[in-house]
Design a protein around this motif. Structure first.
Motif, short mmCIF file in Angstrom:
data_model
loop_
_atom_site.label_atom_id
_atom_site.label_comp_id
_atom_site.label_asym_id
_atom_site.label_seq_id
_atom_site.Cartn_x
_atom_site.Cartn_y
_atom_site.Cartn_z
N ASP A 66 6.89 5.84 50.38
CA ASP A 66 6.19 5.51 51.62
C ASP A 66 4.90 6.32 51.76
OD1 ASP A 66 8.20 3.73 52.25
OD2 ASP A 66 9.29 5.15 53.53
N LYS A 101 1.05 0.95 59.48
CA LYS A 101 1.55 1.04 58.11
C LYS A 101 2.65 2.09 57.95
CE LYS A 101 -1.19 -2.01 56.25
NZ LYS A 101 -0.68 -3.23 55.57
N ALA A 102 3.03 2.75 59.02
CA ALA A 102 4.07 3.79 58.94
C ALA A 102 5.27 3.38 59.78
CB ALA A 102 3.52 5.12 59.44
N LYS A 103 6.42 3.99 59.48
CA LYS A 103 7.64 3.70 60.23
C LYS A 103 7.43 4.05 61.70
CE LYS A 103 12.48 5.15 60.60
NZ LYS A 103 13.54 6.00 60.01
N ASN A 115 2.28 4.97 49.36
CA ASN A 115 1.73 3.71 49.85
C ASN A 115 0.75 3.94 51.01
OD1 ASN A 115 3.21 2.22 47.99
ND2 ASN A 115 4.93 1.91 49.40
N TYR A 116 1.09 4.88 51.89
CA TYR A 116 0.20 5.14 53.03
C TYR A 116 -1.11 5.78 52.56
CZ TYR A 116 -1.06 5.93 57.89
OH TYR A 116 -1.69 5.87 59.10
N GLN A 163 8.73 14.69 56.23
CA GLN A 163 8.59 13.27 56.58
C GLN A 163 7.44 13.02 57.55
OE1 GLN A 163 12.37 11.97 58.10
NE2 GLN A 163 13.50 12.91 56.42
N LEU A 176 6.81 9.15 57.48
CA LEU A 176 7.03 8.45 56.21
C LEU A 176 8.25 9.08 55.56
CD1 LEU A 176 3.29 8.62 55.10
CD2 LEU A 176 4.44 6.64 56.12
N ASP A 177 9.33 8.32 55.45
CA ASP A 177 10.63 8.89 55.09
C ASP A 177 10.81 9.16 53.60
OD1 ASP A 177 11.32 8.89 57.72
OD2 ASP A 177 12.46 7.01 57.64
N SER A 178 10.00 8.56 52.75
CA SER A 178 10.19 8.74 51.31
C SER A 178 8.85 8.99 50.63
CB SER A 178 10.85 7.52 50.69
OG SER A 178 9.99 6.38 50.76
N LYS A 179 8.92 9.45 49.40
CA LYS A 179 7.70 9.68 48.64
C LYS A 179 6.95 8.37 48.38
CE LYS A 179 5.96 11.88 44.41
NZ LYS A 179 5.05 10.75 44.11
#
Length: 834
Positions: free
Chosen positions: A268, A91-93, A271-272, A55, A263-266
């Motif tokens: 995400d 753009k990231a969590k 997108n980044y 992640q 980034l917790d998911s693929k």
């Protein structure tokens, strides 16, 4: 039942103590080597944060272009411009930027100006609030600061448990003040023991295996204070500074900031990555980049990989004494290993060993023959000397048997006289022991492949260890001085002059100088040298040393051409000022690279203009030799290509005083140096541990990894050779025991001890030769993999030949003892039944 079998096994082991000891040693060496290898592998390649490694990502943006990139990869860090832009885009969590810092810590007792509680230095990071949650930093007291403190550029700090223990005796210090660089910070948290290995979040600065960080402060606040990074920074091979001073540094293209996003998911992550591509494309359209977008997004394990790219049948013979009289023997050929069955085939001729010591040839005597007068087991034969012995009773088969025996003995004598004829039957025998032969050959091959490359690595490391630095190491020592606070450049220049004068006044000191670095220090300045300011690539890399008029005499450098600096030519500059010296002194190696001459003198560079950071300068002197600060592979190309500039570095971060002691007075000079400097000003940090160190200690630390690698490779080689030798001894001993009766028969047929010894030595040589041939191929393949994967040098064939010779000699030495035991087998062994 188990105890019974255990007892039988114990008695069996006692019958062969040497073989048992060798097998135990082989197993012990194997287990030890495996555990050490596994431990090292786990330490350097384990997942440092397994619960979140998929992640956490490192974004990379190419701000240099394909002309300056390495293999098309973007730089491993970001410049300030891109770091701030990515943070503002959010753009990231979670996201953070960080760079390492080194700060002075002043205890409470030292705030009043007392010299009894001296400041000390602590390492840490300037980062953002998300750092602690992203990397799961554990807290003993309090917590990390929040986004509001980042926005306000607040003077807050998180300190480590060790620093809290040192300053506050382990009490809860949240809400209390700490003085860093003479600035007051409010403590908001105290971390538990936390030091991931490797330190994956700061691989760019080479801090993978360093001690625990003591301090964390807001990134925004550190930028306000113009705080320099204590880690690495790189401007590539071009001049990418945005101008002189701090503002020019921030707006330039030099990289020094490590970025991280969560980034917790693929989805995400995808997108980044699209965002990074769009960001680079936007910069291209704005005119900052004139190349296509080149971005990367790697998770923790991918990031670490990227950084690293740059570990028989039991014996059944009866040992009872033979009965009296003659003994009928089965058919056993004179050549060892021949015959699939131990028994006598119908109609096959046999041999008889009489108590009198002669060998009889022919079949077992049948009843009709006995009736005709034959007695015993045979009717005739030949003795061990080859003499024909007709049976005194004139047996029916005496003549036929005697002729057959004599013929076989003659063949045996011919075999001894022509040893080359033994190879074919030896190969035939080895085909009947395929498993053991293959195992030993494979073991020899693997050992050769590893030992050849290990010897090559050892040679390279030893060559590094013995490399000359060009300075008077026997009388030189170094003082690492860090100033407290933020003195002005003019104040620092005056302090340095006073310090140098104080050092030169010490009776045991011959001379002293100040510099930004020194040979083998492990870090410093390097830059590219050009002959034309417009050329796209540099002509040579070079180490940059700041020097005054005493630098040459202090380091005992030999001036081979030109002149030294004058006192009026010495200037001073800050870390982020643009380096524009009017004159320089270079080493002979650099001169020969820039202006090569057929005779290799390199004096053609004298008086020539070269370009340092695109600024013209004149070469006024050439020194014989001066080694670079680092001994890493990436600096091999310019290891002795150094440039001396007439400057003093007026940076509060760190100043190095190089001091040359008088002959025989090194210890006295080192002992007197620190008190002399503290007498000038106590607002400085000179570590008690390594603040004053001899050049012998500098060399030992610089080559610590090379020495460790050479020792490790040596141990691995010795262990592998020992295991291989033990395997050869064990297998040969097993074969000797298995073929003991065959050896006895051959001895009975007239073979000498030398014949038996030669047989086993030849057999082992053939196995070793096959293993060596395969090992040579494996050694070359392994080296090619190391060259591609770790950019090592190509293996010289001399090491392959040396390794092959070592394995062949080792094999012959290892087989000698069991072969001698085989040669001592008595002919009477042939009489013992299975």
């Amino acid at each position: 039942m188990f105890l019974h079998y255990a007892q039988l096994g114990f008695f069996s082991l006692r019958r062969n103590p040497l073989l048992t000891a060798l097998m135990i040693m082989s197993i012990a060496f194997g287990v030890a080597a495996s555990m050490v290898t596994y431990s090292v592998f786990r330490a350097v390649s384990g997942d440092p944060i397994p619960e979140k490694s998929s992640q956490l990502f490192v974004p990379q943006v190419d701000n240099w272009g394909p002309q300056y990139n390495r293999k098309g990869e973007p730089p491993a860090a970001l410049p300030y411009t891109d770091a701030v832009a990515l943070m503002q885009a959010h753009k990231a969590k979670r996201q953070t930027m960080l760079f390492p810092v080194q700060m002075s810590v002043t205890p409470d007792e030292g705030r009043s100006g007392s010299a009894h509680s001296l400041p000390f230095k602590a390492n840490g990071y300037a980062t953002y609030a998300d750092f602690f949650a992203m990397f799961d930093v554990p807290f003993q007291y309090g917590q990390g600061w929040g986004a509001q403190e980042d926005d306000k550029h607040a003077a807050v700090a998180v300190i480590s448990r060790e620093l809290n223990q040192k300053l506050f005796a382990g009490a809860n210090s949240v809400g209390r003040d700490i003085v860093l660089e003479e600035q007051v910070y409010r403590i908001v948290g105290v971390t538990e023991q936390w030091n991931p290995k490797p330190r994956f979040f700061d691989m760019f600065s080479g801090n993978a295996f360093v001690d625990t960080s003591g301090i964390y402060i807001p990134f925004t606040h550190a930028i306000d204070l113009k705080m320099e990074t204590s880690g690495s920074n790189s401007c590539g091979s071009g001049n990418r500074r945005g101008g002189s001073g701090w503002d020019g540094w921030l707006h330039g293209e030099c990289v020094w900031i490590s970025p991280w996003v969560q980034l917790d998911s693929k989805a995400d992550a995808d997108n980044y990555l699209q965002f990074l591509h769009a960001y680079a494309q936007e910069r291209q359209h704005a005119g900052r980049f004139n190349w296509a977008p080149n971005v990367r997004l790697r998770n923790v394990n991918e990031w670490l990989d990227f950084q690293h790219g740059q570990v028989h049948a039991p014996r059944t013979g009866d040992r009872r004494a033979p009965r009296t009289g003659c003994i009928a023997c089965r058919y056993l050929p004179a050549v060892l290993g021949r015959g699939r069955h131990g028994g006598l085939g119908r109609g096959h001729p046999g041999f008889v060993l009489h108590r009198s010591g002669h060998v009889g040839g022919g079949h077992g005597v049948r009843a009709a023959d006995r009736a005709a007068g034959a007695s015993g087991c045979d009717a005739g034969g030949a003795d061990l000397a080859g003499r024909y012995r007709g049976h005194r009773a004139g047996g029916v088969l005496s003549d036929l048997a005697g002729r057959a025996s004599a013929a076989r003995l003659a063949a045996q004598v011919e075999l001894r006289e022509r040893p080359i004829m033994q190879i074919k039957p030896i190969l035939t025998a080895l085909r009947k022991h395929k498993a053991g032969t293959a195992l030993i050959a494979i073991q020899i091959a693997l050992t050769l492949a590893i030992v050849c490359n290990a010897l090559f690595i050892i040679q390279q490391r030893v060559a590094h260890l013995s490399e000359s630095s060009g300075v008077d190491e026997a009388h030189l020592f170094v003082i690492e001085n860090q100033w407290v606070g933020k003195p002005s450049p003019e104040e620092l220049d005056a302090k340095m002059r006073a310090d140098l004068n104080a050092l030169r006044q010490i009776s045991s000191v011959q001379d002293a100088t100040a510099s930004n670095s020194y040979p083998l220090s492990g870090g410093g300045w390097d830059d590219g040298i050009k002959l034309n300011p417009d050329q796209p690539q540099v002509t040579s890399g070079s180490t940059i040393y700041f020097a005054d008029e005493q630098f040459l005499s202090t380091l005992d450098l030999k001036l081979v051409a030109g002149r030294n600096f004058r006192a009026d030519e010495i200037g001073h500059m800050n870390t982020r000022d643009t380096l524009t010296p009017s004159v320089v002194i270079i080493t002979r190696a650099l001169a020969e690279k820039l202006f090569p001459l057929p005779n290799g003198q390199g004096n053609a560079a004298l008086g020539k203009t070269i370009y340092l950071m695109s600024s013209p300068t004149t070469v006024i002197g050439i020194v014989d030799q001066l080694q670079a600060q680092v001994v890493s592979r990436w600096a091999d190309d310019f290891a002795h290509r150094s440039t001396l500039v007439p400057m003093r570095l007026t940076s509060p971060q760190e100043t190095f005083y190089l001091v040359r002691a008088r002959p025989g007075q090194l210890e006295a000079a080192m002992h007197a140096a620190k008190p002399a400097l503290l007498a000038q000003s106590y607002k400085r940090i000179i570590s008690d541990k390594d603040g004053v160190k001899s050049f012998a200690d500098v060399r030992a630390k610089a080559y610590e990894s090379d020495r460790g690698m050479a020792i490790l490779m040596g141990i691995v080689s010795v262990v592998l050779l020992a295991i291989t030798a033990a395997g050869i001894v064990g297998l040969t001993s097993f074969w000797v025991g298995q073929r003991r009766r065959q050896i006895g028969v051959r001895r009975a047929l007239g073979a000498t001890r030398g014949d038996i010894l030669s047989y086993f030595m030849t057999e082992n040589f053939l196995i070793s030769s096959g293993g060596v041939f395969l090992g040579v191929l494996l050694a070359i393949a392994m080296n090619l993999w190391l060259v591609i994967r770790f950019e090592m040098h190509h293996l010289s064939m001399i090491y392959v030949l040396i390794g092959a010779l070592i394995l062949l000699v080792l094999g012959q030495c290892a087989v000698f003892a069991p072969a001698m035991r085989a040669a001592r087998v008595s002919p009477v062994e042939a009489t013992r039944p299975v």
